[in-house]
Motif scaffolding. Structure first.
Motif, PDB file in Angstrom:
ATOM      1  N   GLN A   1       0.844  -1.197   0.000  1.00  0.00           N
ATOM      2  CA  GLN A   1       0.000   0.000   0.000  1.00  0.00           C
ATOM      3  C   GLN A   1       0.879   1.245   0.000  1.00  0.00           C
ATOM      4  O   GLN A   1       1.737   1.402   0.851  1.00  0.00           O
ATOM      5  CB  GLN A   1      -0.901   0.006   1.237  1.00  0.00           C
ATOM      6  CG  GLN A   1      -1.825   1.202   1.304  1.00  0.00           C
ATOM      7  CD  GLN A   1      -2.670   1.187   2.579  1.00  0.00           C
ATOM      8  OE1 GLN A   1      -2.569   0.254   3.393  1.00  0.00           O
ATOM      9  NE2 GLN A   1      -3.481   2.201   2.758  1.00  0.00           N
ATOM     10  N   VAL A   2       0.635   2.116  -0.950  1.00  0.00           N
ATOM     11  CA  VAL A   2       1.428   3.333  -1.061  1.00  0.00           C
ATOM     12  C   VAL A   2       0.922   4.368  -0.061  1.00  0.00           C
ATOM     13  O   VAL A   2      -0.283   4.598   0.054  1.00  0.00           O
ATOM     14  CB  VAL A   2       1.357   3.914  -2.482  1.00  0.00           C
ATOM     15  CG1 VAL A   2       2.086   5.240  -2.548  1.00  0.00           C
ATOM     16  CG2 VAL A   2       1.944   2.922  -3.489  1.00  0.00           C
ATOM     17  N   GLN A   3       1.853   4.981   0.635  1.00  0.00           N
ATOM     18  CA  GLN A   3       1.498   6.056   1.568  1.00  0.00           C
ATOM     19  C   GLN A   3       2.454   7.226   1.401  1.00  0.00           C
ATOM     20  O   GLN A   3       3.654   7.039   1.209  1.00  0.00           O
ATOM     21  CB  GLN A   3       1.567   5.562   3.015  1.00  0.00           C
ATOM     22  CG  GLN A   3       0.365   4.774   3.471  1.00  0.00           C
ATOM     23  CD  GLN A   3       0.350   4.558   4.974  1.00  0.00           C
ATOM     24  OE1 GLN A   3       1.360   4.229   5.568  1.00  0.00           O
ATOM     25  NE2 GLN A   3      -0.807   4.753   5.582  1.00  0.00           N
TER      26      GLN A   3
ATOM     27  N   SER B   1       6.161   5.593   1.104  1.00  0.00           N
ATOM     28  CA  SER B   1       6.398   4.188   1.416  1.00  0.00           C
ATOM     29  C   SER B   1       5.482   3.336   0.551  1.00  0.00           C
ATOM     30  O   SER B   1       4.505   3.818  -0.004  1.00  0.00           O
ATOM     31  CB  SER B   1       6.139   3.910   2.904  1.00  0.00           C
ATOM     32  OG  SER B   1       4.803   4.205   3.239  1.00  0.00           O
ATOM     33  N   GLY B   2       5.833   2.089   0.419  1.00  0.00           N
ATOM     34  CA  GLY B   2       5.031   1.172  -0.373  1.00  0.00           C
ATOM     35  C   GLY B   2       5.559   0.991  -1.788  1.00  0.00           C
ATOM     36  O   GLY B   2       5.226   0.001  -2.445  1.00  0.00           O
ATOM     37  N   ARG B   3       6.302   1.937  -2.285  1.00  0.00           N
ATOM     38  CA  ARG B   3       6.960   1.832  -3.588  1.00  0.00           C
ATOM     39  C   ARG B   3       7.955   2.968  -3.704  1.00  0.00           C
ATOM     40  O   ARG B   3       7.877   3.963  -2.972  1.00  0.00           O
ATOM     41  CB  ARG B   3       5.968   1.892  -4.756  1.00  0.00           C
ATOM     42  CG  ARG B   3       5.145   3.141  -4.835  1.00  0.00           C
ATOM     43  CD  ARG B   3       4.500   3.339  -6.179  1.00  0.00           C
ATOM     44  NE  ARG B   3       5.432   3.828  -7.177  1.00  0.00           N
ATOM     45  CZ  ARG B   3       5.069   4.189  -8.402  1.00  0.00           C
ATOM     46  NH1 ARG B   3       3.808   4.063  -8.787  1.00  0.00           N
ATOM     47  NH2 ARG B   3       5.963   4.637  -9.257  1.00  0.00           N
TER      48      ARG B   3
END
Length: 123
Positions: free
Chosen positions: A1-3, A25-27
């Motif tokens: 999950q991108v945040q 975060s997440g990618r």
């Protein structure tokens, strides 16, 4: 999950400086555009600054020369250094990231958004 998580917003006096940071975060976004928008009370959200994957930057006329934008690809972060703050800079500031490599001023260009951080400039 991108945040995307913004930090650094606070109350500051006019003429002062502030640095906003956005941690992703997440990618990884090192090959993508990232930017900052803001929304003042009673107004629509507007473009502030953005940076492309290669470091090319763009600014709203209202902040040009005052708010340089930086990115740290190793840390997956983007920052906004806010100098010579004015009362009219008071707003919630949002971090945004795109799937595209180059920056744009349109909100729809960006695919991921943070929750926002409040910046209040007092006289």
């Amino acid at each position: 999950q991108v945040q995307l998580v913004e930090s650094g917003g606070r109350l500051v006096q006019a003429g002062g400086s502030l640095r906003l940071s956005c941690a992703a975060s997440g990618r990884t976004f090192r090959r993508n555009a990232m930017g900052w928008f803001r929304q003042a009370p009673g107004k629509e959200r507007e473009f502030v600054a953005a940076i492309s994957w290669n470091g090319d930057t763009g600014y709203a006329d209202s902040v040009k020369g005052r708010f340089p934008i930086y990115r740290d690809n190793a840390k997956n972060t983007v920052s906004l250094q806010m100098n010579s703050l004015k009362l009219e800079d008071t707003a919630v500031y949002y971090c945004a990231a795109a799937n595209e490599a180059t920056w744009a001023t349109e909100e729809g260009w960006y695919d991921y958004w943070g929750q926002g951080t409040q910046v209040t400039v007092s006289s």
